[in-house]
Design an enzyme around this catalytic site. Structure first.
Site, mmCIF file in Angstrom:
data_model
loop_
_atom_site.group_PDB
_atom_site.id
_atom_site.type_symbol
_atom_site.label_atom_id
_atom_site.label_comp_id
_atom_site.label_asym_id
_atom_site.label_seq_id
_atom_site.Cartn_x
_atom_site.Cartn_y
_atom_site.Cartn_z
ATOM 1 N N ASP A 229 0.874 -1.177 0.000
ATOM 2 C CA ASP A 229 0.000 0.000 0.000
ATOM 3 C C ASP A 229 0.913 1.229 0.000
ATOM 4 O OD1 ASP A 229 -1.694 2.124 0.532
ATOM 5 O OD2 ASP A 229 -2.858 1.053 2.046
ATOM 6 N N GLU A 322 1.001 2.750 13.243
ATOM 7 C CA GLU A 322 -0.038 2.630 12.221
ATOM 8 C C GLU A 322 -1.139 1.783 12.862
ATOM 9 O OE1 GLU A 322 -2.377 1.003 10.299
ATOM 10 O OE2 GLU A 322 -1.074 0.069 8.799
ATOM 11 N N GLU A 331 -11.471 -2.678 14.632
ATOM 12 C CA GLU A 331 -10.298 -3.519 14.878
ATOM 13 C C GLU A 331 -9.008 -2.706 14.840
ATOM 14 O OE1 GLU A 331 -10.074 -7.189 12.711
ATOM 15 O OE2 GLU A 331 -11.390 -8.116 14.183
ATOM 16 N N HIS A 470 -5.291 -0.109 1.188
ATOM 17 C CA HIS A 470 -5.800 -1.415 1.620
ATOM 18 C C HIS A 470 -6.999 -1.267 2.559
ATOM 19 C CE1 HIS A 470 -3.460 -0.585 5.290
ATOM 20 N NE2 HIS A 470 -4.156 -1.543 5.868
#
Length: 522
Positions: A229, A322, A331, A470
């Protein structure tokens, strides 16, 4: 710990103990309580009132909190009422959150254990709104509790006390078993082969919560997808390397380090020491990667859950993470990031990224709607329309083509990572989306933007009009398409809460006109 000590139940007067009492005595007792009893403090502000009835009128008019409406909405009983009162006192939520949440936020049995007894818990909730000839809440501002109802309530509390005692016993047994398992595991690890022993100096193992979540990051295909990505990885690289003056000789924490790419960017930018921590098994490969690149003197990797691991340093200068998930919060690792910030970041430390927001935009894609929703109208000649209501509850993660957008976008929540707390996942926002062309609104799509507010600013978007990431977009299909004309404004409300059984999951509610749609990300 004694359960009776935790449950502070009011002492019973003779009239409430089930003994004989005539109506006149009963009336006198309650008149006296109204005159000499404690005043009732509002659920949402410090104002006090002589009766609960007046307090409820105040809540309804000043805070837009209608207890009867809430009772009907969640089909509440007296237990749910007790839990709600204790939840409000403990969590101090905004009344708008209670009104607009798609689920009762107080369902956890922990809220059956009150703190100090107060007048709200004396209210006869079962009779709320049951007398059509009287106002919602009371007769002449009085809210008596009948002897029978109060006696029943006391008996039910005693029954619950026994249940709690039983659960406490089960919990103690469970914790005992867990400790035995830890000792056995420790013994196995300590007696492992020489390869395992070589890793122990660089690894801190910790207890594991959300095993399925962390185990998913042991699959290397996920890391290939994230590294591939370029929007994500280039943005982090540029934010770090283009601001290398901020990293020179600093101590950096890379939270959820994965393969260690952000740790290596930080080392390349001149960091004195980088501590990378991750709970998945990919950390072992990350150690090999660090050695391949001769960075083992600068980068120290730790396997474990941050909340259960002691870092080798008390404070760090920079936190790089991240942590974002689908729809930013699903999540994601926001809770762990906040823990790291509050416990390890220096007062003047840096956070990368330091700001995010979530936006929504209208989608008009009839073909996709027919494939996902209307598909169930006719399946090999059979009607399966009953499936549609369940399918609509699912949020879909996919790419929305730019030519399928029908409205402008609007930011629905902003998160300042310097100041936010774990309740950032709980929000409600009104929206106004203006149609850019004629068409049928078939879904609402959500996405997020991320900001690195440094000397050389960097930002990236996961929106449908930006380069694909993504994370893609999160699509919430409507129960029925809405026909729009160019310039027409669609108004509504979107709210987000955590799932009770999965703190990494989300419950999303979108209301447009009189239609309410509920979605689950689990």
């Amino acid at each position: 710990m004694s359960v009776e000590d935790d449950l502070h139940c009011p002492p019973l007067s003779d009239a409430c103990s089930g003994g004989p009492a005539n109506d006149e005595e009963d009336s006198d007792d309650w008149d006296e309580m109204e005159v000499s009893g404690e005043q009732t403090t509002c659920l949402f502000c410090p104002l006090q009132f002589h009766t609960i009835a007046v307090a409820l009128d105040h809540c309804r008019s000043d805070h837009k909190f209608d207890l009867l409406e809430l009772k009907n909405k969640y089909n509440m009983d007296c237990y749910s009422y007790i839990k709600m009162i204790n939840y409000i006192r403990l969590q101090k939520p905004d009344p708008q959150l209670l009104n607009e949440s798609s689920i009762a936020l107080w369902e956890d049995d922990v809220y059956l254990k009150p703190g100090e007894m107060e007048t709200w818990l004396m209210y006869d909730f079962d009779d709320l709104g049951s007398a059509p000839s009287t106002p919602h809440y009371a007769i002449d501002g009085k809210t008596p509790i009948s002897n029978i109802n109060f006696s029943d309530l006391q008996k039910q509390i005693q029954d619950l006390t026994m249940q709690v005692r039983h659960k406490d016993m089960l919990l103690e047994n469970y914790l005992r078993d867990m400790e035995k398992m830890r000792k056995v595991t420790r013994t196995i690890v300590e007696s492992g082969d020489s390869i395992d022993k070589k890793l122990t100096h660089n690894v801190v193992s910790s207890g594991c919560d959300s095993n399925d979540y962390f185990n998913s990051y042991s699959h290397f295909g996920i890391h290939h997808e994230m590294l591939n990505d370029t929007v994500r990885t280039d943005s982090y690289r540029d934010a770090i390397l283009n601001n290398s003056n901020c990293f020179a000789d600093k101590i950096v924490l890379d939270l959820g380090c994965g393969t260690g790419i952000l740790s290596m960017f930080s080392a390349k930018a001149g960091a004195h020491k980088v501590y990378g921590i991750d709970q998945s098994d990919v950390i072992y490969k990350a150690m090999d990667i660090i050695r391949e690149n001769n960075l083992e003197d600068q980068i120290h990797l730790i396997r474990g859950q941050l909340e259960k691991t002691n870092l080798p340093v008390e404070k760090v200068d920079i936190i790089v993470s991240e942590w974002m998930g689908y729809f930013l919060l699903f999540e994601g690792m926001l809770d762990s990031f906040i823990y790291a910030r509050d416990n390890y970041l220096k007062e003047d430390g840096l956070i990368l990224p330091n700001r995010c927001n979530i936006s929504i935009i209208g989608v008009s894609d009839t073909d996709r709607y027919n494939k996902v929703i209307n598909f169930w109208d006719n399946v090999y000649g059979f009607s399966m329309k009953c499936m549609k209501s369940e399918v609509i509850k699912e949020a879909f993660v996919e790419i929305v083509p730019d030519d399928k957008l029908i409205t402008d976008s609007q930011v629905i929540t902003e998160i300042n990572l310097r100041k936010c707390d774990v309740n950032a996942c709980i929000f409600s926002s009104k929206f106004n989306l203006t149609a850019r062309k004629d068409g049928d609104l078939t879904a609402i799509a959500g996405y997020f933007d991320t900001f690195f507010d440094l000397d050389n600013k960097i930002e990236f978007s996961t929106g449908p009009q930006a380069t694909k990431t993504h994370w893609q977009q999160t699509v919430f299909f409507l129960g029925e398409p809405i026909t729009l004309k160019q310039g027409e404004v669609i108004e509504g409300t979107i709210s987000c809460t955590r799932l009770t059984k999965n703190v990494r999951g989300l419950a999303i509610t979108i209301t447009i006109d009189k239609n309410r749609y509920q979605y689950v990300m689990d």
